[in-house]
Design an enzyme around this catalytic site. Sequence first.
Site, PDB file in Angstrom:
ATOM      1  CB  SER A 134      -0.694   0.081   1.437  1.00  0.00           C
ATOM      2  OG  SER A 134      -1.488   1.020   1.934  1.00  0.00           O
ATOM      3  CE1 TYR A 147      -3.412  -1.942   5.437  1.00  0.00           C
ATOM      4  CE2 TYR A 147      -3.530   0.283   4.497  1.00  0.00           C
ATOM      5  CZ  TYR A 147      -3.642  -1.076   4.498  1.00  0.00           C
ATOM      6  OH  TYR A 147      -3.857  -1.642   3.172  1.00  0.00           O
TER       7      TYR A 147
HETATM    8  P1  NAP Z   1     -11.792  -5.966   0.607  1.00  0.00           P
HETATM    9  O1  NAP Z   1     -12.779  -5.612  -0.662  1.00  0.00           O
HETATM   10  O2  NAP Z   1     -12.290  -5.464   1.949  1.00  0.00           O
HETATM   11  O3  NAP Z   1     -11.494  -7.233  -0.305  1.00  0.00           O
HETATM   12  C1  NAP Z   1     -10.463  -8.453   1.429  1.00  0.00           C
HETATM   13  C2  NAP Z   1     -10.087  -9.776   0.527  1.00  0.00           C
HETATM   14  O4  NAP Z   1      -9.076  -9.842   2.176  1.00  0.00           O
HETATM   15  C3  NAP Z   1     -11.354 -10.339   1.196  1.00  0.00           C
HETATM   16  O5  NAP Z   1     -11.544 -11.111  -0.031  1.00  0.00           O
HETATM   17  C4  NAP Z   1     -11.495 -11.189   2.159  1.00  0.00           C
HETATM   18  O6  NAP Z   1     -11.807 -12.374   2.371  1.00  0.00           O
HETATM   19  C5  NAP Z   1     -10.216 -10.976   2.451  1.00  0.00           C
HETATM   20  N1  NAP Z   1      -9.354 -10.960   3.664  1.00  0.00           N
HETATM   21  C6  NAP Z   1      -9.423 -10.215   4.686  1.00  0.00           C
HETATM   22  N2  NAP Z   1      -8.626 -10.985   5.824  1.00  0.00           N
HETATM   23  C7  NAP Z   1      -8.924 -12.112   5.455  1.00  0.00           C
HETATM   24  C8  NAP Z   1      -8.390 -13.541   5.826  1.00  0.00           C
HETATM   25  N3  NAP Z   1      -8.075 -13.490   7.812  1.00  0.00           N
HETATM   26  N4  NAP Z   1      -7.969 -14.859   5.344  1.00  0.00           N
HETATM   27  C9  NAP Z   1      -8.710 -14.754   4.154  1.00  0.00           C
HETATM   28  N5  NAP Z   1      -8.439 -13.902   3.444  1.00  0.00           N
HETATM   29  C10 NAP Z   1      -8.801 -12.639   3.994  1.00  0.00           C
HETATM   30  O7  NAP Z   1     -10.333  -4.871   0.170  1.00  0.00           O
HETATM   31  P2  NAP Z   1      -9.396  -4.494  -1.137  1.00  0.00           P
HETATM   32  O8  NAP Z   1      -8.910  -3.141  -0.973  1.00  0.00           O
HETATM   33  O9  NAP Z   1      -9.632  -5.528  -2.279  1.00  0.00           O
HETATM   34  O10 NAP Z   1      -7.923  -5.256  -0.442  1.00  0.00           O
HETATM   35  C11 NAP Z   1      -6.943  -6.152  -0.830  1.00  0.00           C
HETATM   36  C12 NAP Z   1      -5.646  -5.808  -0.524  1.00  0.00           C
HETATM   37  O11 NAP Z   1      -4.746  -4.259  -1.262  1.00  0.00           O
HETATM   38  C13 NAP Z   1      -5.506  -5.266   0.776  1.00  0.00           C
HETATM   39  O12 NAP Z   1      -4.071  -6.310   1.022  1.00  0.00           O
HETATM   40  C14 NAP Z   1      -5.496  -4.174   0.957  1.00  0.00           C
HETATM   41  O13 NAP Z   1      -4.793  -3.929   2.081  1.00  0.00           O
HETATM   42  C15 NAP Z   1      -4.872  -3.304   0.306  1.00  0.00           C
HETATM   43  N6  NAP Z   1      -4.764  -2.196  -0.136  1.00  0.00           N
HETATM   44  C16 NAP Z   1      -5.744  -1.720  -0.215  1.00  0.00           C
HETATM   45  C17 NAP Z   1      -6.340  -0.225  -0.985  1.00  0.00           C
HETATM   46  C18 NAP Z   1      -7.800   0.251  -0.995  1.00  0.00           C
HETATM   47  O14 NAP Z   1      -7.687   2.114  -1.086  1.00  0.00           O
HETATM   48  N7  NAP Z   1      -9.011  -0.806  -0.818  1.00  0.00           N
HETATM   49  C19 NAP Z   1      -5.270   0.303  -1.150  1.00  0.00           C
HETATM   50  C20 NAP Z   1      -4.249  -0.609  -0.404  1.00  0.00           C
HETATM   51  C21 NAP Z   1      -4.080  -0.933  -0.240  1.00  0.00           C
HETATM   52  P3  NAP Z   1     -13.041 -12.813   3.012  1.00  0.00           P
HETATM   53  O15 NAP Z   1     -13.427 -12.067   4.153  1.00  0.00           O
HETATM   54  O16 NAP Z   1     -13.430 -13.250   2.473  1.00  0.00           O
HETATM   55  O17 NAP Z   1     -11.922 -14.277   4.132  1.00  0.00           O
END
Ligand code: NAP
Length: 246
Positions: A134, A147
Site C-alpha cells: 500500500s 495499518y
Molecule cells: P476488500 O474488498 O475488503 O477485500 C479484502 C479481501 O481480503 C477479501 O477477499 C477478504 O476475504 C480477504 N481477507 C481478509 N482477511 C482474510 C483472512 N484472514 N483470510 C483470508 N482472506 C482474508 O479490500 P481490497 O481493497 O480488495 O483489499 C485487498 C488488499 O489491498 C489488502 O491487502 C489491502 O490492505 C490492500 N490495499 C487496499 C487499498 C484500498 O484502498 N482499497 C489500498 C492499498 C492496499 P474474506 O473476508 O472472505 O476472508
Amino acid sequence: MTERQKTAVVTGASSGIGAATVQVLCAAGYHVILAARRRERLEKIAREYGGMPLELDVTSSASVAAFAAQIDIPVDVLVNNAGGALGKESLVEFDEEHWLQMYQSNVLGLARVTRALWPRLQQSPAATVINIGSVAGEETYAGGAGYTACKHAVRAISETMRLEWLGQPIRVTEIDPGLVETEFSLVRFAGDAKAAKAVYEGMAPLVAEDIAEAIRWVVSLPEHVNIDRLVIKPRDQARVDKVARR
Ligand code: NAP
C-alpha cells in the site's frame, strides 16, 4: 506438445482487488485458485469467471496448512492480497485486537501462505509472487499507525524475499495502491457505510480492476524482467492523506 496451463493462487479473492485479479488471470488463461474465508462469495466469483474456490483463513496456521495440502500442482503465480485495515484510532488509543488482527492477516498471513506454498512455487519453472502492499507502506498518517506499520512490514518482507530467492527462477513484485474503492473502508469502519463512503467523497478513486490490470501486466512480462515495486495512485491523490476533492 500442448503447453502446460499455469496456476495462480489469489488470496483475498472474495472481494475487491482479489476478485478483479481472478477475472483477469482467468481471462489470461490461468487456472486460478480462489482463496478467502467467505466460501459462498468465492463460489459465486468462480461461477462467473472460472477457477477453483478454496476456503482459507490466513490468520490460522491450521487453515493455511489445510489449504496448501489441497494444492498438488506447481504454483506459477501467488498473489498475496488478503488483508486490510481495522479502525483508525490514534496511537495512544490503539485497539489491541485491531492491531493483532491486522498483523495476523497483512503480515503473518502473507508469510504463512508463502511458506506453505513454497514447495509448489519451486515446482514452477518460472514463478512470480506478488505482494499487495500500500502507499501506507511508504508513508504514514494520523490514525494509521497499525495499518501503516503492517504495510511497511510488507515492504521489508518483499525485499527479503528478493534477497533470499536470488538466483532462483522466482520473481517478487510489491504492488502499492493508493485509494481503491472496494470493501476496504467498509471493513475498516466496521460496516459503517457513511464513514466508508466519505473516504472517496468528491474524488475519483481507483477501482479494483486498475490494480488487477497491473498484476496482469507484471506476470505477462518476459521471465527475466522483475518489477520490484509499483506505486499506483488515483490522479486525485498526491500522498496517502493528500487528496483533491471537488
Ligand atoms: P476488500 O474488498 O475488503 O477485500 C479484502 C479481501 O481480503 C477479501 O477477499 C477478504 O476475504 C480477504 N481477507 C481478509 N482477511 C482474510 C483472512 N484472514 N483470510 C483470508 N482472506 C482474508 O479490500 P481490497 O481493497 O480488495 O483489499 C485487498 C488488499 O489491498 C489488502 O491487502 C489491502 O490492505 C490492500 N490495499 C487496499 C487499498 C484500498 O484502498 N482499497 C489500498 C492499498 C492496499 P474474506 O473476508 O472472505 O476472508
